[in-house]
Motif scaffolding. Structure first.
Motif, PDB file in Angstrom:
ATOM      1  N   SER A  47     -39.304  27.797 -28.802  1.00 59.77           N
ATOM      2  CA  SER A  47     -39.598  27.199 -27.500  1.00 59.77           C
ATOM      3  C   SER A  47     -38.710  25.974 -27.260  1.00 59.77           C
ATOM      4  O   SER A  47     -38.250  25.749 -26.136  1.00 59.77           O
ATOM      5  CB  SER A  47     -41.073  26.826 -27.398  1.00 59.77           C
ATOM      6  N   TRP A  48     -38.454  25.188 -28.311  1.00 56.79           N
ATOM      7  CA  TRP A  48     -37.579  24.023 -28.171  1.00 56.79           C
ATOM      8  C   TRP A  48     -36.126  24.455 -27.971  1.00 56.79           C
ATOM      9  O   TRP A  48     -35.366  23.795 -27.265  1.00 56.79           O
ATOM     10  CB  TRP A  48     -37.694  23.096 -29.382  1.00 56.79           C
ATOM     11  N   GLN A  49     -35.755  25.561 -28.598  1.00 55.71           N
ATOM     12  CA  GLN A  49     -34.403  26.076 -28.378  1.00 55.71           C
ATOM     13  C   GLN A  49     -34.222  26.508 -26.921  1.00 55.71           C
ATOM     14  O   GLN A  49     -33.169  26.283 -26.314  1.00 55.71           O
ATOM     15  CB  GLN A  49     -34.127  27.248 -29.315  1.00 55.71           C
ATOM     16  N   LEU A  50     -35.272  27.106 -26.367  1.00 57.59           N
ATOM     17  CA  LEU A  50     -35.237  27.505 -24.960  1.00 57.59           C
ATOM     18  C   LEU A  50     -35.140  26.276 -24.050  1.00 57.59           C
ATOM     19  O   LEU A  50     -34.385  26.272 -23.071  1.00 57.59           O
ATOM     20  CB  LEU A  50     -36.468  28.339 -24.605  1.00 57.59           C
ATOM     21  N   VAL A  51     -35.874  25.223 -24.385  1.00 58.01           N
ATOM     22  CA  VAL A  51     -35.812  23.974 -23.624  1.00 58.01           C
ATOM     23  C   VAL A  51     -34.407  23.383 -23.714  1.00 58.01           C
ATOM     24  O   VAL A  51     -33.846  22.923 -22.707  1.00 58.01           O
ATOM     25  CB  VAL A  51     -36.879  22.964 -24.119  1.00 58.01           C
ATOM     26  N   LEU A  52     -33.811  23.379 -24.908  1.00 56.39           N
ATOM     27  CA  LEU A  52     -32.449  22.865 -25.067  1.00 56.39           C
ATOM     28  C   LEU A  52     -31.442  23.700 -24.276  1.00 56.39           C
ATOM     29  O   LEU A  52     -30.510  23.155 -23.675  1.00 56.39           O
ATOM     30  CB  LEU A  52     -32.058  22.819 -26.540  1.00 56.39           C
ATOM     31  N   PHE A  53     -31.647  25.019 -24.281  1.00 55.39           N
ATOM     32  CA  PHE A  53     -30.776  25.897 -23.504  1.00 55.39           C
ATOM     33  C   PHE A  53     -30.855  25.531 -22.021  1.00 55.39           C
ATOM     34  O   PHE A  53     -29.828  25.327 -21.365  1.00 55.39           O
ATOM     35  CB  PHE A  53     -31.171  27.364 -23.709  1.00 55.39           C
ATOM     36  N   ALA A  54     -32.075  25.438 -21.489  1.00 51.60           N
ATOM     37  CA  ALA A  54     -32.263  25.108 -20.075  1.00 51.60           C
ATOM     38  C   ALA A  54     -31.712  23.718 -19.761  1.00 51.60           C
ATOM     39  O   ALA A  54     -31.073  23.508 -18.720  1.00 51.60           O
ATOM     40  CB  ALA A  54     -33.741  25.190 -19.702  1.00 51.60           C
ATOM     41  N   PHE A  55     -31.935  22.770 -20.666  1.00 56.42           N
ATOM     42  CA  PHE A  55     -31.421  21.410 -20.474  1.00 56.42           C
ATOM     43  C   PHE A  55     -29.894  21.421 -20.443  1.00 56.42           C
ATOM     44  O   PHE A  55     -29.284  20.761 -19.609  1.00 56.42           O
ATOM     45  CB  PHE A  55     -31.943  20.500 -21.595  1.00 56.42           C
ATOM     46  N   GLY A  56     -29.278  22.159 -21.349  1.00 54.20           N
ATOM     47  CA  GLY A  56     -27.816  22.235 -21.387  1.00 54.20           C
ATOM     48  C   GLY A  56     -27.237  22.842 -20.125  1.00 54.20           C
ATOM     49  O   GLY A  56     -26.249  22.338 -19.579  1.00 54.20           O
ATOM     50  N   VAL A  57     -27.863  23.920 -19.636  1.00 56.60           N
ATOM     51  CA  VAL A  57     -27.383  24.559 -18.410  1.00 56.60           C
ATOM     52  C   VAL A  57     -27.551  23.608 -17.227  1.00 56.60           C
ATOM     53  O   VAL A  57     -26.620  23.402 -16.437  1.00 56.60           O
ATOM     54  CB  VAL A  57     -28.120  25.893 -18.152  1.00 56.60           C
ATOM     55  N   ALA A  58     -28.733  23.012 -17.097  1.00 58.76           N
ATOM     56  CA  ALA A  58     -28.995  22.121 -15.963  1.00 58.76           C
ATOM     57  C   ALA A  58     -28.108  20.884 -16.003  1.00 58.76           C
ATOM     58  O   ALA A  58     -27.536  20.486 -14.985  1.00 58.76           O
ATOM     59  CB  ALA A  58     -30.470  21.709 -15.956  1.00 58.76           C
ATOM     60  N   LEU A  59     -27.987  20.282 -17.171  1.00 58.07           N
ATOM     61  CA  LEU A  59     -27.163  19.085 -17.319  1.00 58.07           C
ATOM     62  C   LEU A  59     -25.715  19.373 -16.941  1.00 58.07           C
ATOM     63  O   LEU A  59     -25.087  18.622 -16.186  1.00 58.07           O
ATOM     64  CB  LEU A  59     -27.246  18.573 -18.753  1.00 58.07           C
ATOM     65  N   THR A  60     -25.204  20.465 -17.446  1.00 57.92           N
ATOM     66  CA  THR A  60     -23.813  20.823 -17.170  1.00 57.92           C
ATOM     67  C   THR A  60     -23.611  21.161 -15.701  1.00 57.92           C
ATOM     68  O   THR A  60     -22.659  20.703 -15.076  1.00 57.92           O
ATOM     69  CB  THR A  60     -23.391  22.026 -18.029  1.00 57.92           C
ATOM     70  N   TYR A  61     -24.519  21.952 -15.140  1.00 54.28           N
ATOM     71  CA  TYR A  61     -24.351  22.386 -13.764  1.00 54.28           C
ATOM     72  C   TYR A  61     -24.490  21.220 -12.786  1.00 54.28           C
ATOM     73  O   TYR A  61     -23.782  21.143 -11.796  1.00 54.28           O
ATOM     74  CB  TYR A  61     -25.364  23.488 -13.426  1.00 54.28           C
ATOM     75  N   LEU A  62     -25.401  20.296 -13.072  1.00 50.36           N
ATOM     76  CA  LEU A  62     -25.636  19.193 -12.144  1.00 50.36           C
ATOM     77  C   LEU A  62     -24.635  18.054 -12.274  1.00 50.36           C
ATOM     78  O   LEU A  62     -24.346  17.369 -11.296  1.00 50.36           O
ATOM     79  CB  LEU A  62     -27.059  18.647 -12.327  1.00 50.36           C
ATOM     80  N   PHE A  63     -24.121  17.818 -13.486  1.00 47.02           N
ATOM     81  CA  PHE A  63     -23.251  16.668 -13.673  1.00 47.02           C
ATOM     82  C   PHE A  63     -21.790  17.016 -13.934  1.00 47.02           C
ATOM     83  O   PHE A  63     -20.905  16.297 -13.489  1.00 47.02           O
ATOM     84  CB  PHE A  63     -23.783  15.783 -14.813  1.00 47.02           C
ATOM     85  N   VAL A  64     -21.535  18.087 -14.633  1.00 49.19           N
ATOM     86  CA  VAL A  64     -20.147  18.433 -14.949  1.00 49.19           C
ATOM     87  C   VAL A  64     -19.524  19.264 -13.830  1.00 49.19           C
ATOM     88  O   VAL A  64     -18.344  19.093 -13.516  1.00 49.19           O
ATOM     89  CB  VAL A  64     -20.053  19.160 -16.304  1.00 49.19           C
TER      90      VAL A  64
END
Length: 144
Positions: A47-64
């Motif tokens: 579940s934490w890996q899924l959260v990290l996956f979603a965080f990585g996608v969102a962080l990258t898409y919104l800021f990078v």
């Protein structure tokens, strides 16, 4: 092969897909998989890996992605067609006179209908510069 190896491989595949697609979505997913791989390597629960996956996608898409759109995916801003004529100089081949509705100039071997920007009469043989375009009529001013 451990799970984090698989996540890294999928992330690399997503980066390769980004080469063939535009929009930075595949790269965002690739970074999400790399975040999930780090979580798996640390031994975190799924579940934490899924959260990290979603965080990585969102962080990258919104800021990078905005940075990549502004600086990474620049296209050549070369002006073409009639826009390329602005700031070019030409020579008057027919007197430019607003009252007679006459005036032609030649630029790079092409003849164009022209009008003076100040409504002054411009004589044949005068060098002019294009300052604007209205439909197919070039707005010019004499070069000094």
């Amino acid at each position: 092969m451990e799970t984090w190896h698989l996540f890294v491989a999928i992330g690399i595949i997503a980066f390769i897909l980004e080469i063939f697609t535009a929009g930075f979505i595949s790269a965002s997913v690739g970074i999400g998989f790399l975040f999930a791989a780090i979580g798996n390597w640390w031994g975190l629960a799924g579940s934490w890996q899924l959260v990290l996956f979603a965080f990585g996608v969102a962080l990258t898409y919104l800021f990078v992605k905005p940075l990549m759109t502004r600086y990474g995916y620049r296209h050549n801003a070369t002006k073409t067609n009639s826009d390329a004529l602005i700031h070019k100089s030409g020579i008057v081949t027919e007197e430019i006179n607003q009252l007679k509705n006459s005036g032609r100039i030649q630029i790079d071997g092409d003849a164009w209908k022209a009008r003076s920007s100040t409504n002054e009469i411009i004589q044949v043989g005068t060098m002019v510069s294009v300052i604007d375009i209205e439909s197919i009529v070039l707005i010019v001013k004499p070069l000094n």
